[in-house]
Design a protein around this motif. Structure first.
Motif, short mmCIF file in Angstrom:
data_model
loop_
_atom_site.label_atom_id
_atom_site.label_comp_id
_atom_site.label_asym_id
_atom_site.label_seq_id
_atom_site.Cartn_x
_atom_site.Cartn_y
_atom_site.Cartn_z
N GLY A 1 0.78 -0.97 0.09
CA GLY A 1 -0.07 0.09 -0.12
C GLY A 1 0.59 1.16 0.10
N LEU A 2 1.99 1.30 0.85
CA LEU A 2 2.80 2.53 0.88
C LEU A 2 3.66 2.63 -0.55
N CYS A 3 3.85 1.39 -1.00
CA CYS A 3 4.41 1.60 -2.32
C CYS A 3 3.60 2.20 -3.36
N LEU A 4 2.43 2.10 -3.54
CA LEU A 4 1.34 2.55 -4.36
C LEU A 4 1.23 4.04 -4.00
N LEU A 5 1.18 4.25 -2.65
CA LEU A 5 0.99 5.94 -2.42
C LEU A 5 2.18 6.51 -2.57
N SER A 6 3.26 5.93 -2.89
CA SER A 6 4.67 6.72 -3.04
C SER A 6 4.51 8.03 -4.07
N PRO A 7 3.69 8.13 -5.12
CA PRO A 7 3.00 7.11 -6.00
C PRO A 7 3.86 6.68 -7.12
N HIS A 8 5.11 6.08 -7.04
CA HIS A 8 5.82 5.78 -8.27
C HIS A 8 5.40 4.27 -8.79
N VAL A 9 4.34 4.33 -9.77
CA VAL A 9 3.90 3.06 -10.17
C VAL A 9 4.72 2.31 -10.79
N GLN A 10 5.70 2.80 -11.80
CA GLN A 10 6.53 1.82 -12.54
C GLN A 10 7.59 1.21 -11.57
N ALA A 11 7.87 1.87 -10.34
CA ALA A 11 8.97 1.40 -9.50
C ALA A 11 8.20 0.15 -8.68
N THR A 12 7.01 0.55 -8.37
CA THR A 12 6.21 -0.33 -7.59
C THR A 12 5.87 -1.80 -8.37
N TYR A 13 5.68 -1.73 -9.73
CA TYR A 13 5.63 -2.59 -10.71
C TYR A 13 6.77 -3.51 -10.91
N TYR A 14 7.95 -2.95 -10.60
CA TYR A 14 9.13 -3.75 -10.53
C TYR A 14 9.23 -4.44 -9.43
N LEU A 15 8.94 -3.68 -8.31
CA LEU A 15 9.12 -4.39 -6.77
C LEU A 15 8.05 -5.43 -6.94
N LEU A 16 6.81 -5.39 -7.16
CA LEU A 16 6.08 -6.63 -7.30
C LEU A 16 6.29 -7.83 -8.07
N ILE A 17 7.16 -7.56 -9.28
CA ILE A 17 7.53 -8.83 -9.81
C ILE A 17 8.57 -9.56 -9.05
N ALA A 18 9.57 -8.76 -8.40
CA ALA A 18 10.56 -9.04 -7.65
C ALA A 18 10.03 -10.09 -6.57
N ALA A 19 8.99 -9.49 -5.87
CA ALA A 19 8.31 -10.15 -4.76
C ALA A 19 7.72 -11.40 -5.17
N ALA A 20 7.06 -11.36 -6.21
CA ALA A 20 6.31 -12.51 -6.76
C ALA A 20 7.51 -13.54 -6.90
N LEU A 21 8.56 -13.35 -7.55
CA LEU A 21 9.59 -14.46 -7.63
C LEU A 21 10.17 -15.10 -6.49
N PHE A 22 10.33 -14.06 -5.57
CA PHE A 22 10.85 -14.39 -4.33
C PHE A 22 9.74 -15.15 -3.39
N ALA A 23 8.44 -14.73 -3.58
CA ALA A 23 7.36 -15.84 -2.93
C ALA A 23 7.28 -17.06 -3.52
N LEU A 24 7.47 -17.36 -4.80
CA LEU A 24 7.73 -18.46 -5.39
C LEU A 24 8.71 -19.41 -5.02
N TYR A 25 9.93 -18.88 -4.78
CA TYR A 25 11.01 -19.45 -4.19
C TYR A 25 10.54 -19.87 -2.82
N LEU A 26 10.22 -18.98 -1.66
CA LEU A 26 9.83 -19.70 -0.59
C LEU A 26 8.76 -20.80 -0.37
N THR A 27 7.97 -20.90 -1.41
CA THR A 27 7.03 -21.78 -1.59
C THR A 27 7.32 -23.15 -2.13
N PHE A 28 8.24 -22.97 -3.05
CA PHE A 28 8.60 -24.04 -3.81
C PHE A 28 9.75 -24.54 -3.98
#
Length: 519
Positions: free
Chosen positions: A202-229
């Motif tokens: 939520g804070l990332c989106l309120l920053s409100p740098h949408v493009q940087a947040t887009y990259y952050l969410l992709i990196a976080a999704a990849l790390f979440a996949l690692y922690l899961t599988f």
């Protein structure tokens, strides 16, 4: 038997890992040190805004007008009638952090003071969140502090004050917090990781740098996949999938937190200049990527001469991509960490975002641009380098931990570093790096590259000295001649000094705006 005896001998001479009595407090102090030094002009009333930067030429005007309207009407303005025929105020994200928590300070503090505090606070948080994340990964205290400084003072972060891009800084500071929340939720199975993740998004989106947040969410999704599988586990698949789904739900909640910013923005997009994609297509989307002539700057500070003597192939450059030579060699050592899967995932995420940051310099961006949604509405892929800095800093922290926990087994590494120091110093002294710059410079900027040769030589020599000092410190520690306390404090400080030396050139101050530009 011989191999076993060698391991026992090494374990008996392994230096003790340094752990202070109050680790978090001491870490916060060290991670605040260089930022406090850079911020000293603030105490005399100076304004952290470079002439020509976005904070100087536009953001202050938006925020000052907002503050006047807020104080006179008692509510945030939704419409700005003072630009052309009028514009929505919150919906246009280029107006800056209108709904971000620090914006509340503008209700009762001078606007330029709040702008200063926003930079100061988030630089400290970037380092401290990184430290907390690394400690959660069982990194040693010294390694976590070193990694925190390596990320906090990396060129791509510390130079953001020059162009005046606080939104990028806010998202960069929240990246390690997002990864920390994922570790807590998915690996440690603690409930509080999910609301922490929602708040971070939520804070990332309120920053409100949408493009940087887009990259952050992709990196976080990849790390979440690692922690899961990706991690070895005997747990059944179903509970892991449930936690991953809950994590996705937390991200949705984060979007809900930022809905007052996101919903007006979505409504405004059809009227934005980028509504139909960037106006010049692929060329526009790849503009301000990292060209090949910037790559030597990863380990050689100031190689491209930004911001005053830039000779590279981009139209202009007000930032740095300096990762730090000591940080890079520590990261190379960290790649040998025993947690092989984690190392491969972190390195893989870093490599992916390095390819993205290179933009049109590699064929990969054609695929990225064609496949990924919304990318056609963006430009400046070089900004994604903050994820690369994060991954390199993480691996560097692993490297420091190996030095502390493997002892004499790393003595050969220290000797190799000392030899490399001499080679780098020699190449710098004879001007090899300056000649490389001249060879890489576009024809119309060769004269600038030649003029910058002496500065490159000095930078290479200073970098070699700092690298050599780190190698000697490591050698002394492995030989038992440097106490754990001295090693635990001096290693992060040596890394910090090298990065601070490059970053301080980007911290440009101006007189208070009401005394000069906006008087």
């Amino acid at each position: 038997i011989a191999k076993y005896a060698k391991r026992v001998t090494a374990s008996q001479t392994t230096p003790t890992e340094y752990v202070p009595a109050r680790p978090h407090l001491l870490a916060l102090g060290i991670l605040s040190l260089f930022i406090v030094i850079l911020s000293l002009p603030m105490f005399s009333g100076q304004w952290l805004a470079a002439p020509g930067g976005d904070q100087y030429s536009s953001a202050y005007a938006f925020y000052a007008w907002e503050a006047v309207e807020w104080r006179s009407t008692g509510s945030l303005p939704l419409w700005n009638p003072m630009i052309l025929g009028g514009l929505p105020f919150i919906a246009v994200v280029t107006h800056g952090e209108i709904l971000y928590p620090t914006a509340l300070l503008r209700a009762f503090l001078p606007v330029h003071v709040v702008m200063n505090l926003g930079f100061f606070l988030h630089y400290v948080l970037a380092g401290y969140f990184m430290y907390l994340f690394l400690r959660r990964l069982s990194v040693s205290w010294t390694g976590a502090v070193t990694g925190g400084l390596a990320y906090q003072l990396s060129g791509i972060l510390i130079s953001l004050v020059q162009p005046g891009h606080p939104g990028k800084l806010f998202v960069s500071a929240l990246l390690p917090l997002t990864f920390l929340a994922l570790v807590v939720a998915l690996r440690e199975r603690r409930v509080w990781g999910y609301p922490l993740l929602a708040v971070a998004v939520g804070l990332c989106l309120l920053s409100p740098h949408v493009q940087a947040t887009y990259y952050l969410l992709i990196a976080a999704a990849l790390f979440a996949l690692y922690l899961t599988f990706g991690e070895t586990s005997t747990e059944p698949l179903q509970p892991r999938l449930i936690r991953l789904g809950t994590t996705f739900a937390a991200v949705i909640v984060g979007f809900g937190i930022a809905a007052p910013q996101i919903l007006p923005f979505l409504e405004y997009i059809p009227y934005s200049p980028r509504a139909a994609g960037y106006s010049v297509g692929y060329a526009g989307s790849t503009s301000y990527g990292i060209p090949w002539d910037h790559v030597p700057e990863f380990f050689l500070g100031g190689f491209t001469g930004a911001p005053d003597a830039y000779w590279g192939s981009n139209p202009l450059k007000h930032h740095s991509e300096y990762l730090g030579l000591p940080v890079i060699v520590l990261a190379m050592l960290g790649c040998g960490d025993r947690r092989r899967r984690l190392v491969w995932w972190i390195a893989g995420i870093g490599l992916l975002f390095l390819l993205i940051s290179l933009g049109g310099a590699t064929p990969f961006y054609h695929l990225w641009w064609a496949v990924m949604p919304m990318v056609k509405k963006t430009r400046a892929p070089g900004m994604v380098f903050f994820v690369v800095a994060f991954c390199v800093a993480t691996l560097a922290a692993f490297g420091v931990t190996r030095l502390e926990r493997e002892g004499q087994a790393r003595a050969r590494t220290a000797r190799a570093w000392l030899i490399a120091t001499g080679v780098i110093a020699l190449l710098g002294a004879v001007g090899v790096f300056g000649k490389i710059a001249v060879g890489l410079a576009p024809p119309e900027r060769i004269s600038q590259a030649i003029a910058h040769g002496d500065a490159i030589r000095v930078s290479a020599l200073i970098g070699a000295v700092l690298f050599g000092a780190m190698a000697l410190l490591v050698w002394g520690r492995l030989q038992g001649r440097v106490p754990a306390l001295a090693f635990g404090l001096l290693l992060p400080l040596l890394v910090g000094v090298g990065l601070w030396r490059d970053g301080k050139h980007f911290w440009t101050y101006s007189p208070p705006p009401q005394q000069e530009l906006y008087r």
